[in-house]
Design an enzyme around this catalytic site. Structure first.
Site, PDB file in Angstrom:
ATOM      1  N   GLY A  49       7.821   3.867  -5.268  1.00  0.00           N
ATOM      2  CA  GLY A  49       6.788   3.922  -4.248  1.00  0.00           C
ATOM      3  C   GLY A  49       5.594   3.105  -4.690  1.00  0.00           C
ATOM      4  O   GLY A  49       5.453   2.769  -5.879  1.00  0.00           O
ATOM      5  N   GLN A  54      -3.076   0.550  -4.627  1.00  0.00           N
ATOM      6  CA  GLN A  54      -2.628  -0.039  -5.903  1.00  0.00           C
ATOM      7  C   GLN A  54      -2.573  -1.560  -5.837  1.00  0.00           C
ATOM      8  O   GLN A  54      -2.493  -2.213  -6.885  1.00  0.00           O
ATOM      9  CB  GLN A  54      -1.260   0.510  -6.299  1.00  0.00           C
ATOM     10  CG  GLN A  54      -1.265   1.983  -6.675  1.00  0.00           C
ATOM     11  CD  GLN A  54       0.133   2.459  -7.019  1.00  0.00           C
ATOM     12  OE1 GLN A  54       0.877   2.864  -6.133  1.00  0.00           O
ATOM     13  NE2 GLN A  54       0.499   2.393  -8.291  1.00  0.00           N
ATOM     14  N   CYS A 103       4.184   5.448 -13.328  1.00  0.00           N
ATOM     15  CA  CYS A 103       3.419   4.828 -12.250  1.00  0.00           C
ATOM     16  C   CYS A 103       3.262   3.350 -12.557  1.00  0.00           C
ATOM     17  O   CYS A 103       3.013   2.984 -13.711  1.00  0.00           O
ATOM     18  CB  CYS A 103       2.039   5.494 -12.171  1.00  0.00           C
ATOM     19  SG  CYS A 103       0.985   4.818 -10.886  1.00  0.00           S
ATOM     20  N   LEU A 104       3.380   2.527 -11.533  1.00  0.00           N
ATOM     21  CA  LEU A 104       3.247   1.085 -11.747  1.00  0.00           C
ATOM     22  C   LEU A 104       1.824   0.707 -12.152  1.00  0.00           C
ATOM     23  O   LEU A 104       1.594  -0.387 -12.648  1.00  0.00           O
ATOM     24  CB  LEU A 104       3.663   0.321 -10.489  1.00  0.00           C
ATOM     25  CG  LEU A 104       5.154   0.461 -10.110  1.00  0.00           C
ATOM     26  CD1 LEU A 104       5.421  -0.215  -8.781  1.00  0.00           C
ATOM     27  CD2 LEU A 104       6.059  -0.109 -11.198  1.00  0.00           C
ATOM     28  N   HIS A 145       3.184  12.135  -5.409  1.00  0.00           N
ATOM     29  CA  HIS A 145       2.620  11.125  -6.310  1.00  0.00           C
ATOM     30  C   HIS A 145       1.925  10.025  -5.496  1.00  0.00           C
ATOM     31  O   HIS A 145       0.802   9.629  -5.816  1.00  0.00           O
ATOM     32  CB  HIS A 145       3.750  10.538  -7.183  1.00  0.00           C
ATOM     33  CG  HIS A 145       3.314   9.429  -8.073  1.00  0.00           C
ATOM     34  ND1 HIS A 145       3.312   9.540  -9.454  1.00  0.00           N
ATOM     35  CD2 HIS A 145       2.856   8.171  -7.818  1.00  0.00           C
ATOM     36  CE1 HIS A 145       2.866   8.411  -9.972  1.00  0.00           C
ATOM     37  NE2 HIS A 145       2.588   7.562  -9.003  1.00  0.00           N
ATOM     38  N   GLU A 146       2.618   9.536  -4.462  1.00  0.00           N
ATOM     39  CA  GLU A 146       2.060   8.402  -3.706  1.00  0.00           C
ATOM     40  C   GLU A 146       0.828   8.815  -2.902  1.00  0.00           C
ATOM     41  O   GLU A 146      -0.161   8.081  -2.861  1.00  0.00           O
ATOM     42  CB  GLU A 146       3.119   7.797  -2.778  1.00  0.00           C
ATOM     43  CG  GLU A 146       4.288   7.155  -3.512  1.00  0.00           C
ATOM     44  CD  GLU A 146       3.874   6.198  -4.608  1.00  0.00           C
ATOM     45  OE1 GLU A 146       2.851   5.490  -4.469  1.00  0.00           O
ATOM     46  OE2 GLU A 146       4.565   6.160  -5.645  1.00  0.00           O
ATOM     47  N   HIS A 149      -2.424   8.948  -4.747  1.00  0.00           N
ATOM     48  CA  HIS A 149      -3.131   7.674  -4.947  1.00  0.00           C
ATOM     49  C   HIS A 149      -4.193   7.447  -3.879  1.00  0.00           C
ATOM     50  O   HIS A 149      -5.233   6.849  -4.154  1.00  0.00           O
ATOM     51  CB  HIS A 149      -2.141   6.501  -4.909  1.00  0.00           C
ATOM     52  CG  HIS A 149      -1.433   6.236  -6.200  1.00  0.00           C
ATOM     53  ND1 HIS A 149      -2.105   5.926  -7.366  1.00  0.00           N
ATOM     54  CD2 HIS A 149      -0.114   6.228  -6.517  1.00  0.00           C
ATOM     55  CE1 HIS A 149      -1.221   5.729  -8.344  1.00  0.00           C
ATOM     56  NE2 HIS A 149      -0.003   5.907  -7.863  1.00  0.00           N
TER      57      HIS A 149
HETATM   58 NI    NI Z   1       1.793   5.636  -8.946  1.00  0.00          NI
END
Ligand code: NI
Length: 192
Positions: A49, A54, A103-104, A145-146, A149
């Site tokens: 995701g 981000q 996480c990216l 999680h998404e 953000h």
């Molecule tokens: Ni993340």
């Protein structure tokens, strides 16, 4: 489509609250292009995701996709490409489970987060059509999680036991098998 730069932890944009998107904005070529870029950037990075915030666009838009060939997540139920605009999550029970997350925006780190096991997800799709569905178990963890953000929350904020932090290498070597076995139990108990 363009690959965008993914903000890394410490960048202030990750700590802002993303704002709601109006129907008019969503229909604009700029925001439709942003959605395309979000998907392309997520796939290029093998992410499950990615939130618009981000890629330095503080709007309430996330992309989620778990395909069968993602090398990072072979044990997860598949999630077809899903775009959520202005998503709202509601826990449907008190049940929680331990979710191993990365996480990216947080290079080479994983940690364990407590997540709701049963969720109702309401949002628009990229065309402004209403979505209303349930997500369960490890899939529910991905949605939480998404959407975190969008409120400036990164998973590391929610890791209750810092001893669960691990690099990807050490996760693969020492923790992955146990989590995959546990994740399979969660999938069996709650479904995707
Ligand atoms: Ni993340």
């Amino acid at each position: 489509m363009t690959l965008r730069k993914i903000a890394q932890i410490g960048h202030p944009v990750l700590r802002t609250r993303a704002r709601e998107v109006s129907r008019e904005e969503l229909a604009s070529p700029e925001v439709q292009r942003l959605v395309d870029d979000l998907v392309e950037t997520m796939r290029d990075a093998n992410g499950a995701g990615l939130a618009a915030i981000q890629i330095h666009e503080p709007l309430r838009i996330v992309a989620i996709e778990i395909s069968g060939d993602n090398p990072r997540y072979p044990y997860r139920p598949k999630i077809p490409l899903t775009i959520l605009v202005n998503p709202v999550l509601e826990a449907l029970s008190e049940d929680t489970f331990d979710h191993d997350e990365g996480c990216l925006s947080v290079p080479n780190l994983r940690g364990r987060v407590e997540r709701h096991a049963r969720l109702r997800v309401r949002a628009w799709d990229r065309h402004g059509h209403a979505l209303d569905f349930e997500a369960h178990g490890v899939s529910a963890g991905v949605y939480q999680h998404e959407v975190d953000h969008l409120d400036g929350v990164v998973f590391v904020d929610r890791v209750a036991d810092p001893r669960t932090f691990s690099t990807w290498d050490n996760y693969e070597r020492h923790h992955r098998d146990a989590f995959v076995a546990y994740a399979k139990e969660i999938v069996a108990r709650y479904g995707g």
